[in-house]
Write a protein that holds these residues in place. Structure first.
Motif, PDB file in Angstrom:
ATOM      1  N   GLY A  62      10.248  23.871 -11.780  1.00  0.00           N
ATOM      2  CA  GLY A  62      10.664  23.265 -10.517  1.00  0.00           C
ATOM      3  C   GLY A  62      11.789  23.999  -9.821  1.00  0.00           C
ATOM      4  N   LYS A  63      12.128  25.184 -10.336  1.00  0.00           N
ATOM      5  CA  LYS A  63      13.197  26.006  -9.740  1.00  0.00           C
ATOM      6  C   LYS A  63      14.504  25.227  -9.610  1.00  0.00           C
ATOM      7  N   GLY A  64      14.868  24.586 -10.725  1.00  0.00           N
ATOM      8  CA  GLY A  64      16.157  23.901 -10.786  1.00  0.00           C
ATOM      9  C   GLY A  64      16.108  22.427 -10.452  1.00  0.00           C
ATOM     10  N   VAL A  65      14.931  21.896 -10.164  1.00  0.00           N
ATOM     11  CA  VAL A  65      14.799  20.477  -9.823  1.00  0.00           C
ATOM     12  C   VAL A  65      13.792  19.826 -10.767  1.00  0.00           C
ATOM     13  N   VAL A  66      14.136  18.645 -11.293  1.00  0.00           N
ATOM     14  CA  VAL A  66      13.233  17.939 -12.195  1.00  0.00           C
ATOM     15  C   VAL A  66      13.231  16.452 -11.844  1.00  0.00           C
ATOM     16  N   ILE A  67      12.057  15.838 -11.978  1.00  0.00           N
ATOM     17  CA  ILE A  67      11.915  14.393 -11.750  1.00  0.00           C
ATOM     18  C   ILE A  67      11.593  13.739 -13.087  1.00  0.00           C
ATOM     19  N   VAL A  68      12.364  12.702 -13.430  1.00  0.00           N
ATOM     20  CA  VAL A  68      12.082  11.897 -14.617  1.00  0.00           C
ATOM     21  C   VAL A  68      11.501  10.578 -14.133  1.00  0.00           C
ATOM     22  N   SER A  69      10.277  10.292 -14.530  1.00  0.00           N
ATOM     23  CA  SER A  69       9.598   9.064 -14.119  1.00  0.00           C
ATOM     24  C   SER A  69       9.519   8.129 -15.308  1.00  0.00           C
ATOM     25  N   ARG A  70      10.061   6.934 -15.146  1.00  0.00           N
ATOM     26  CA  ARG A  70      10.073   5.987 -16.263  1.00  0.00           C
ATOM     27  C   ARG A  70       9.582   4.623 -15.817  1.00  0.00           C
ATOM     28  N   PRO A  71       9.110   3.803 -16.766  1.00  0.00           N
ATOM     29  CA  PRO A  71       8.601   2.471 -16.402  1.00  0.00           C
ATOM     30  C   PRO A  71       9.691   1.599 -15.799  1.00  0.00           C
ATOM     31  N   ALA A  72       9.285   0.783 -14.846  1.00  0.00           N
ATOM     32  CA  ALA A  72      10.201  -0.163 -14.214  1.00  0.00           C
ATOM     33  C   ALA A  72       9.554  -1.539 -14.198  1.00  0.00           C
ATOM     34  N   LYS A  73      10.250  -2.506 -13.610  1.00  0.00           N
ATOM     35  CA  LYS A  73       9.725  -3.869 -13.575  1.00  0.00           C
ATOM     36  C   LYS A  73       8.466  -3.959 -12.726  1.00  0.00           C
ATOM     37  N   GLY A  74       7.608  -4.899 -13.075  1.00  0.00           N
ATOM     38  CA  GLY A  74       6.399  -5.139 -12.295  1.00  0.00           C
ATOM     39  C   GLY A  74       5.328  -4.089 -12.497  1.00  0.00           C
ATOM     40  N   GLY A  75       5.419  -3.341 -13.595  1.00  0.00           N
ATOM     41  CA  GLY A  75       4.404  -2.336 -13.864  1.00  0.00           C
ATOM     42  C   GLY A  75       4.548  -1.073 -13.023  1.00  0.00           C
ATOM     43  N   ARG A  76       5.596  -0.983 -12.245  1.00  0.00           N
ATOM     44  CA  ARG A  76       5.813   0.199 -11.421  1.00  0.00           C
ATOM     45  C   ARG A  76       6.576   1.257 -12.205  1.00  0.00           C
ATOM     46  N   ARG A  77       6.813   2.390 -11.548  1.00  0.00           N
ATOM     47  CA  ARG A  77       7.568   3.461 -12.174  1.00  0.00           C
ATOM     48  C   ARG A  77       8.739   3.829 -11.274  1.00  0.00           C
ATOM     49  N   GLN A  78       9.829   4.213 -11.906  1.00  0.00           N
ATOM     50  CA  GLN A  78      11.033   4.608 -11.172  1.00  0.00           C
ATOM     51  C   GLN A  78      11.267   6.098 -11.367  1.00  0.00           C
ATOM     52  N   ASP A  79      11.402   6.818 -10.267  1.00  0.00           N
ATOM     53  CA  ASP A  79      11.663   8.252 -10.314  1.00  0.00           C
ATOM     54  C   ASP A  79      13.146   8.524 -10.220  1.00  0.00           C
ATOM     55  N   MET A  80      13.636   9.411 -11.067  1.00  0.00           N
ATOM     56  CA  MET A  80      15.032   9.849 -11.021  1.00  0.00           C
ATOM     57  C   MET A  80      15.039  11.361 -10.815  1.00  0.00           C
ATOM     58  N   LEU A  81      15.700  11.797  -9.773  1.00  0.00           N
ATOM     59  CA  LEU A  81      15.720  13.210  -9.411  1.00  0.00           C
ATOM     60  C   LEU A  81      16.993  13.859  -9.926  1.00  0.00           C
ATOM     61  N   PHE A  82      16.844  14.983 -10.634  1.00  0.00           N
ATOM     62  CA  PHE A  82      17.987  15.742 -11.133  1.00  0.00           C
ATOM     63  C   PHE A  82      17.869  17.188 -10.639  1.00  0.00           C
ATOM     64  N   SER A  83      19.031  17.794 -10.401  1.00  0.00           N
ATOM     65  CA  SER A  83      19.025  19.153  -9.862  1.00  0.00           C
ATOM     66  C   SER A  83      20.127  19.992 -10.495  1.00  0.00           C
ATOM     67  N   GLU A  84      19.827  21.269 -10.721  1.00  0.00           N
ATOM     68  CA  GLU A  84      20.840  22.209 -11.188  1.00  0.00           C
ATOM     69  C   GLU A  84      21.644  22.773 -10.021  1.00  0.00           C
ATOM     70  N   HIS A  85      21.168  22.553  -8.822  1.00  0.00           N
ATOM     71  CA  HIS A  85      21.820  23.109  -7.640  1.00  0.00           C
ATOM     72  C   HIS A  85      22.937  22.187  -7.165  1.00  0.00           C
ATOM     73  N   TYR A  86      23.921  22.766  -6.520  1.00  0.00           N
ATOM     74  CA  TYR A  86      25.024  21.978  -5.967  1.00  0.00           C
ATOM     75  C   TYR A  86      24.654  21.551  -4.547  1.00  0.00           C
ATOM     76  N   ALA A  87      23.576  20.819  -4.459  1.00  0.00           N
ATOM     77  CA  ALA A  87      23.073  20.382  -3.153  1.00  0.00           C
ATOM     78  C   ALA A  87      22.170  19.185  -3.355  1.00  0.00           C
ATOM     79  N   CYS A  88      22.034  18.395  -2.296  1.00  0.00           N
ATOM     80  CA  CYS A  88      21.135  17.234  -2.307  1.00  0.00           C
ATOM     81  C   CYS A  88      19.954  17.540  -1.399  1.00  0.00           C
ATOM     82  N   ILE A  89      18.742  17.476  -1.951  1.00  0.00           N
ATOM     83  CA  ILE A  89      17.569  17.812  -1.149  1.00  0.00           C
ATOM     84  C   ILE A  89      17.238  16.688  -0.163  1.00  0.00           C
ATOM     85  N   ASN A  90      17.844  15.504  -0.355  1.00  0.00           N
ATOM     86  CA  ASN A  90      17.575  14.377   0.547  1.00  0.00           C
ATOM     87  C   ASN A  90      18.472  14.377   1.774  1.00  0.00           C
TER      88      ASN A  90
END
Length: 275
Positions: A69-97
Motif C-alpha cells: 500500500g506504499k505506506g498505507v494500511v487498512i485494518v478491518s475488524r468486526p463491529a456491532k450489527g454484523g458490520r465491519r469497522q475500517d481503521m486507516l494507518f499510515s507511515e507518512h506524516y500526512a492525512c489522506i482525508n
C-alpha cells in the motif's frame, strides 16, 4: 478494461483476495466491475484472529500491507450489527482525508519555547490578554435599554446615543427587544451583539462590542483610552491551544489517547498509574 491489469498484478504478487467497493472476492472468481463507474480496489493481505501466538504472522502481514500500500494500511475488524469497522494507518506524516502534512516529528515539536512547537496564536504562553465578555456584561439581568453593555454606557452623550441607536437598528432588523434582559436573548443574538454579524446597520457591517474594543486598543495612541479598555480585559486561555501552549499538530500526537499537555497536567499518582 474492467481492472484486469490490476487483478493480474495482484495475482502476480501472490495475493489471492481483493476488496472491491467493500466486498471481498477471490482473485480468480471472475470479478467484473462496471467499467462506467468508479471503484475502490484494495488488496487483502491477510485474514487472521489476533492472538499471542499469531504475533509474528501479524507483524509480517502488516509489513507486507505497508509495502503493498506504499505506506498505507487498512485494518478491518468486526463491529456491532454484523458490520465491519475500517481503521486507516499510515507511515507518512500526512492525512489522506484532510490533506494536512508536516515534517518528521522531533523533540523540538513538543517545546513551547521553540518556534517549531509553540502555538502561533499565543506564542507558546497558553494565555492571551483579551476582552472578557463577563467584564463588558457584568450584570446579565439588565437589558440593552438599561445599559447592560458597560463600555457603551460610558463616555459623552453623543457617544452613548450613537451606539444605542446602532443597537436599536440591529434589534429592529433581527427582531429582538431592547427591553429583554440580556441573559434571556437568544444565543445567536448575544453573539452578534458581542462579536458582530453580517447585518448592515446604518450602511456598515455591525462590528460588535468586543471587536470594537479590540480595534480601538490596537489603533489608539491614547494611554488614557488604552487604560480604560484595559479594565475590560483579562488573561484568558488561548482559544486555539486551550492553554496547551503547543501547536495543534503537536497536541494531536497522543499515547493511549493522551497528548503531552494531558500528561504534564497529571498528578504524580495518575502519572505513575499511566506509565
Amino acid at each position: 478494461g474492467e481492472f484486469r491489469q490490476i487483478f493480474a498484478d495482484v495475482r502476480k504478487q501472490g495475493f489471492v483476495r481483493v476488496r472491491v467497493d467493500n466486498t471481498i472476492y477471490d482473485i480468480d472468481s471472475g470479478i467484473k466491475p462496471d467499467r462506467k463507474r468508479a471503484h475502490t480496489v484494495e488488496v487483502v493481505v491477510d485474514r487472521l484472529t489476533v492472538a499471542t501466538d499469531e504475533k509474528s504472522r501479524l507483524t509480517d502481514s502488516v509489513e507486507a500491507a505497508l509495502k503493498t500500500g506504499k505506506g498505507v494500511v487498512i485494518v478491518s475488524r468486526p463491529a456491532k450489527g454484523g458490520r465491519r469497522q475500517d481503521m486507516l494507518f499510515s507511515e507518512h506524516y500526512a492525512c489522506i482525508n484532510c490533506g494536512i502534512s508536516f515534517a518528521e516529528l522531533q523533540p523540538r515539536d513538543f517545546s513551547f519555547n521553540s518556534p517549531y512547537g509553540m502555538c502561533c496564536a499565543c506564542n507558546g504562553l497558553g494565555t492571551k490578554i483579551e476582552v472578557d465578555p463577563d467584564l463588558v456584561v457584568p450584570d446579565k439581568n439588565r437589558s440593552l435599554a438599561e445599559g447592560v453593555l458597560e463600555p457603551w454606557r460610558r463616555g459623552g452623550r453623543g457617544y452613548i446615543l450613537y451606539y444605542r441607536g446602532l443597537l436599536r437598528e440591529l434589534a429592529r432588523q433581527e427582531g429582538f427587544s431592547m427591553d429583554t434582559p440580556f441573559k434571556k436573548l437568544s444565543k445567536d443574538v448575544r453573539r452578534h451583539i458581542l462579536y458582530g454579524c453580517d447585518e448592515y446597520v446604518r450602511g456598515r457591517l455591525f462590528e460588535g462590542l468586543i471587536p470594537h474594543l479590540e480595534r480601538l486598543f490596537r489603533e489608539t495612541d491614547s494611554d488614557y483610552l488604552k487604560s480604560e479598555i484595559n479594565k475590560y480585559m483579562s488573561v484568558l486561555s488561548c482559544p486555539v491551544c486551550q492553554g496547551g501552549r503547543l501547536k495543534k499538530e503537536s497536541l494531536a500526537v497522543t499515547i493511549n489517547n493522551k497528548s503531552v499537555w494531558d500528561i504534564v497536567r497529571m498528578s504524580i499518582r495518575a502519572a505513575a498509574h499511566f506509565f
